[in-house]
Design a protein around this motif. Structure first.
Motif: not given
Lengths: 266, 332, 532
Positions: A18, A29, A64-67
């Motif tokens: 984030k 990450p 922002t990325s990833g799950t």
């Protein structure tokens, strides 16, 4: 009194990160899995991004990325099934509702039937007997936090998220609650994630402690707490407990040193 | 200016009909179809308009098939817009205001003159009287600054140097005169002097109309469009007015009583209204009206008006006055 | 389970309530005694009627007054309902479509700033005879003061309450029902309390456009006849009714709510972090919509161009016509004359309000008495006080300045006192620990804590003071832009009237924005949290 209990899920975060609008990186990450039915504590210095991590798990902040997957599905579907409860840092009780009213609202939002006797039980459990019909403004900060915990437990969530739940609770009550509360969610087999900056609380409450570095949060250590329960009283002062506590502190210090040179002097 | 009148006129008539219906005006309700028309008054209800009340009360309009609504005015209710838009068929204005509106493009004609003599007076106390315009020199006059052109016109008409008069801006009230702050007031014959009489203060007035200030007041105005297309209604409306005001003249006390009866919520005092009603008579009736009927004028009086209005900065043509409706009413 | 000590602040609450009940009574008695004494002293001057005379008048004329009151109250109530519904609707649109909020509030402010002198006759033509203009003006008088607090109230909840609802998987509807609606209630009630007297005022002014009956009609009659007793009786009655409605809504609010409604009604000039570009876009949109709406309304209602002037007519009159320079000079002179009354009155009202609030903080015994009286007097209708102040002080500059100051004073005072009391307890304790005197505390902590409330009041006071000054000029003094507007209407000079209306509304809105700018500067230093 038995009612459907949402089956406890596992939670897996994959490359979850984030970055806030202003460019502040809150979480770098991160890969992390919270085992089903376990209580996991996230420990880290203030402002390290652990609350952000929790909010992403709850689906309140978008990564922002990833799950994030809860029981193999995105958080939204867990939310829709009301399988999740969160106790916030700020108790967030609605001031125009009594303690009971606030708990009933949670049940209503989660589409659960309200059972007055069970609500009374919960209120008693957090030490608020006699205050069921009291409004939050007339409660102390600690009492409000306990009401918020009772509310979080009332919907029998499969996944329980606790953000500094005992921040404003006095030392004596905190010790009592640390003993009583885990029994409830452990008995239900709930998956619980606890955010705290208190090392002793983390060690006492959890099956596993994850130590995070200062912002942006990365994992410094992942420690399994295999102490016997109950852990209050003499058990908390056992050699094993002390060793685990020292390990958590060491990881914290290391994180501090890595992130900022001036802080390392401390 | 008349290109947009039609839709408004239609809406206006509808609204007037609605008004007449809800207000329940007209004591007699003959079987014949009634045309709803409105008469826009220039101020709040009072004996100033009592002739119209009599016409309404005795059903004279209803007899001729008119359902008349008398729309009160007020401090924020200029007469011209409702007449231009057709909300009111006829409005009560004054020659100077009408001239101003016409200069701004309003298609008005004066179709009747209720006050032959302008009601402006100079009021003073007997101990220090103003009997003629020359007496004004060296005196302090209390008035609204907006009325300065009126005083200027009076001075010009009578060869008085206005610089010799000390103009004191005051509220429209007799109080500065009583308190000795001014020597005289510019006011209407029918209000402040009446108020002083009611308080038992002896006072005297100099009617400006008697010294050449010729501006028709309480004039009936209608649009050129109405004059062309609604002559019947105009004639019937003005007939009622003429009858009403003749009856008023016969018994002003009764007119004052009727005013209070019809408008119990207007906060009026009977004695004041009686006095005002009586004082209005000499302004409205003269040898001219005795000879030709209520509301009349001649080319001479119009010429005098044109001259005075010129002094007030208004260029008007005698065409502003259209006597055709009155001529029909009086059968000449 | 361990026993826990709990402090329930019930004792102080009861104490507070009894003092609150006694305060207004004492204040009212002092006020009445002073008034009676002044009335007796000034019997000869024909300016002041003592309470005993007013009571006698009301006893004699109760039937007339009662009927008038009934009519005006009915219209005011209708306008109150319509205006507040409109406010709720506008707030709902802003909530559903947040990007529209700037435009909605901008347009709402502009319409709110339209001078009554000009809107009245147009409404009369639109509605014809009947209560249309009265109801419309009442609605126009209330919608803005409800809309603004409502917009704040709908957001007046911590983020975590919204998170809570979301964490149970519920959406905007649940948020609205369970959080926003309840959180906005105190603000809504506070808005309604201000709205009730405003609706009454609007209905009274509406009667000036040619009504058959009502309190406004009687007011005109009393002013014109210089009937001192009637003037004071009407003012007394209008005040009593306004205060009664204010208190009644307050009582309902206390039954529904947990706390008193907040007294501070206006949010900081800009809520949330907004880009400067958005501000300019909003301003342009407001301008475009206002001009479009204006031209559109003329077309839609098919108003006669003799009195209904469009934007092009105003531009023509001000810049293109042969006599444009003269028109500009006339309006400019009138505006300058008004500014001479308006600006000192506005500033004096602000300063007096803030100063008295500070004095009362230093001498707290007085506060319990003065506060409820001030809150109540805030609702006295201007059309009835204008003649009174002119009677007492005269038509000169002083009378007008005093009246404007009074209009600004009461809301400022109430807001400032609230603000001063909001000084954070912990900071006060820090000063206590250094044995700081009351004056030090006032300067170091309370005044900075008061600033947001002060500026909120200062902003809302801009349209209020413009309303006050134009009404006084129009009804009483015959000077300045208020009088020019009335005069140009009676002389059918509608170009000048509309140009004046445009300038007055634009300048009021501009003044509001300008105070907002100053506010942002000051708050950035003293209360940065308000701007976050």
């Amino acid at each position: 009194m038995e009612r459907d209990v949402t089956p406890p899920p596992d939670v897996s975060c994959t490359a979850l990160a984030k970055t806030f609008e202003g460019g502040t990186r809150a979480v770098d990450p991160i890969d992390l899995t919270f085992e089903e039915g376990q209580t996991t504590a996230l420990v880290g210095p203030s402002g390290c991004g652990k609350s952000t991590l929790l909010r992403m798990v709850a689906g309140l902040d978008t990564p922002t990325s990833g799950t994030v997957e809860i029981g193999g599905a995105p958080p939204v579907s867990t939310l829709r099934q009301a399988g999740l409860s969160m106790a916030f840092q700020d108790p967030s009780l609605l001031p125009w509702r009594t303690v009971r009213g606030n708990i009933e609202l949670a049940l209503k939002l989660a589409r659960h039937r309200a059972d007055p006797a069970e609500i009374d039980q919960l209120i008693a459990l957090v030490g608020l007997d006699g205050f069921a019909e009291t409004r939050p403004a007339e409660l102390s900060g600690g009492m409000r936090q306990r009401a918020a915990i009772a509310r979080a437990l009332a919907t029998r969530p499969g996944l329980l998220l606790l953000d500094e739940p005992f921040g404003a609770v006095d030392e004596l009550t905190r010790r009592q609650l640390s003993q009583d509360l885990p029994r409830i969610w452990e008995a239900r087999g709930t998956t619980a994630i606890l955010v705290t900056h208190s090392v002793s609380e983390a060690v006492q409450l959890s099956d596993r402690v994850i130590v995070l570095s200062p912002r942006p949060a990365t994992i410094m250590d992942d420690i399994t707490i295999d102490l016997p329960r109950p852990r209050a009283g003499p058990a908390a002062r056992s050699d094993a407990a002390t060793a685990l506590t020292d390990r958590v502190f060491a990881a914290l210090s290391k994180g501090m040193a890595e992130r900022s040179a001036p802080m390392a002097a401390q | 200016m008349t290109k947009d009148l039609n839709r408004r006129t239609f809406l206006g008539t509808g609204a007037a009909a609605l008004g007449a219906g809800t207000l329940g005006l007209g004591s007699a309700r003959p079987a014949m179809a009634q045309t709803a028309v409105s008469l826009q008054l220039s101020w709040l209800h009072s004996a100033q308009f009592a002739g119209s009340y009599i016409a309404l009360d005795r059903g004279w309009w209803a007899e001729s098939g008119l359902a008349v609504s008398l729309l009160p005015g007020g401090p924020n209710a200029p007469v011209e817009p409702p007449v231009v838009s057709g909300t009111a068929l006829v409005g009560i204005s004054a020659a100077d205001y009408t001239a101003a509106a016409v200069a701004e493009g309003a298609p008005f004609k004066i179709i009747g003159v209720a006050m032959q003599k302008n009601p402006f007076v100079i009021a003073s106390l007997p101990a220090n009287p103003v009997n003629e315009p020359a007496d004004l020199v060296g005196k302090r006059i209390g008035m609204a600054l907006a009325n300065t052109p009126v005083l200027e016109a009076l001075c010009t008409l009578n060869g008085v140097d206005i610089d010799g008069i000390d103009i004191v801006p005051t509220q429209y009230s007799a109080q500065p005169l009583l308190a000795g702050e001014v020597d005289c007031l510019l006011c209407w014959e029918t209000d402040l002097p009446v108020a002083m009489d009611m308080q038992g203060v002896e006072n005297q007035t100099m009617l400006m109309a008697d010294h050449g200030y010729a501006v028709h007041s309480q004039t009936y105005i209608a649009t050129e469009d109405s004059l062309a297309n609604r002559r019947g209604d105009l004639v019937r409306l003005m007939s009622g007015e003429v009858r009403g005001w003749e009856a008023y003249r016969a018994d002003t006390d009764a007119a004052a009583r009727l005013t209070l009866e019809m408008h119990p919520d207007a906060g009026l005092d009977l004695e004041t209204q009686k006095l005002q009603a009586a004082r209005q008579v000499p302004l409205m009736f003269s040898e001219l009206t005795d000879a030709n009927g209520f509301g009349w004028w001649t080319d001479d009086t119009v010429a005098a008006n044109v001259e005075t209005l010129g002094l007030l900065g208004r260029t008007v043509s005698p065409d502003l006055w259209d006597r055709s409706i009155l001529e029909e009413v009086h059968g000449t | 389970m361990t026993s826990l000590t709990i402090h329930r602040p019930i004792g102080p609450a009861i104490e507070r309530r009894s003092r609150a009940a006694l305060g207004p009574v004492v204040g009212l008695l002092v006020l009445l005694a002073g008034w009676e004494a002044a009335g007796r002293l000034l019997t000869e001057a024909f300016v002041l009627a003592a309470p005993s005379e007013v009571a006698r008048y009301l006893a004699a004329e109760w039937a007339l007054m009662g009927r008038a009151l009934g009519v005006t109250l009915t219209n005011a109530a209708a306008g109150f309902v319509i205006g507040n519904l409109a406010a709720v609707l506008l707030a709902a649109v802003a909530l559903v479509w947040p990007r529209s909020e700037g435009v909605i509030t901008g347009l709402a402010l502009l319409v709110f700033c339209l001078p009554l002198v000009a809107t009245g006759p147009i409404l009369r033509v639109l509605f014809g005879p009947g209560p249309g203009p009265q109801i419309t003006l009442a609605a126009l008088a209330v919608y803005y003061t409800t809309l603004i607090p409502l917009l704040i109230g709908l957001r007046a909840a911590p983020q975590s309450w919204f998170d809570l609802v979301r964490s149970y998987g519920r959406g905007r509807l649940s948020t609205l029902v369970h959080v926003r609606a309840m959180a906005s209630l105190p603000y809504l009630f506070a808005g309604l309390q201000i709205a009730a007297p405003a609706a009454f005022l609007g209905a009274m002014v509406g009667e000036f456009t040619g009504a058959q009956r009502g309190m406004g009609v009687l007011t005109v009659r009393a002013i014109r006849a210089l009937d001192v007793e009637m003037t004071w009786a009407i003012a007394t009655l209008a005040t009593l009714v306004s205060v009664a409605v204010y208190l009644a809504i307050g009582a309902v609010a206390r039954r529904v709510l947990l706390d008193e409604p907040p007294v501070i009604l206006s949010a900081p000039a800009v809520t949330g972090r907004r880009r400067r570009r958005d501000g300019w876009i909003d301003a342009s949109l407001v301008l475009a919509l206002a001009l479009g709406g204006w031209a559109g309304a003329l077309w839609l209602f098919d108003l006669n161009p003799f009195f209904a002037k469009g934007p092009h007519d105003v531009v023509e009159a001000l810049f293109l016509a042969p006599d444009a320079a003269a028109t500009r000079a006339t309006i400019g002179a009138a505006l300058a004359e008004t500014a001479i009354f308006l600006i000192p009155g506005y500033l004096a009202g602000l300063l007096a309000g803030a100063a008295l609030a500070m004095l009362l903080i230093l001498v707290p015994v007085l506060a319990g008495t003065a506060m409820p009286v001030a809150i109540a007097l805030r609702s006295v209708p201007i059309v009835t006080t204008a003649p009174l102040v002119v009677l007492l002080i005269g038509r000169g500059a002083l009378g007008t300045i005093v009246l404007v100051a009074v209009m600004v004073f009461f809301p400022t005072f109430v807001a400032c006192l609230q603000g001063l009391r909001q000084a954070p307890g912990q900071v006060m304790s820090v000063l206590d620990s250094y044995a700081a005197g009351p004056l030090t505390r006032l300067v170091r902590v309370r005044i900075p804590a008061m600033l947001p409330a002060f500026f909120a009041a200062a902003r809302m006071a801009v349209p209020a003071s413009v309303l006050a000054v134009t009404v006084v000029e129009w009804l009483a003094t015959g000077a300045g832009i208020g009088s020019l507007m009335a005069l140009s209407a009676s002389l059918s000079d509608y170009d000048v009237l509309w140009a004046s209306v445009v300038l007055v509304a634009a300048l009021s809105a501009l003044g509001y924005v300008l105070v907002g700018r100053v506010e942002r500067r000051v708050l950035a230093i003293y209360a940065p949290e308000q701007l976050a």
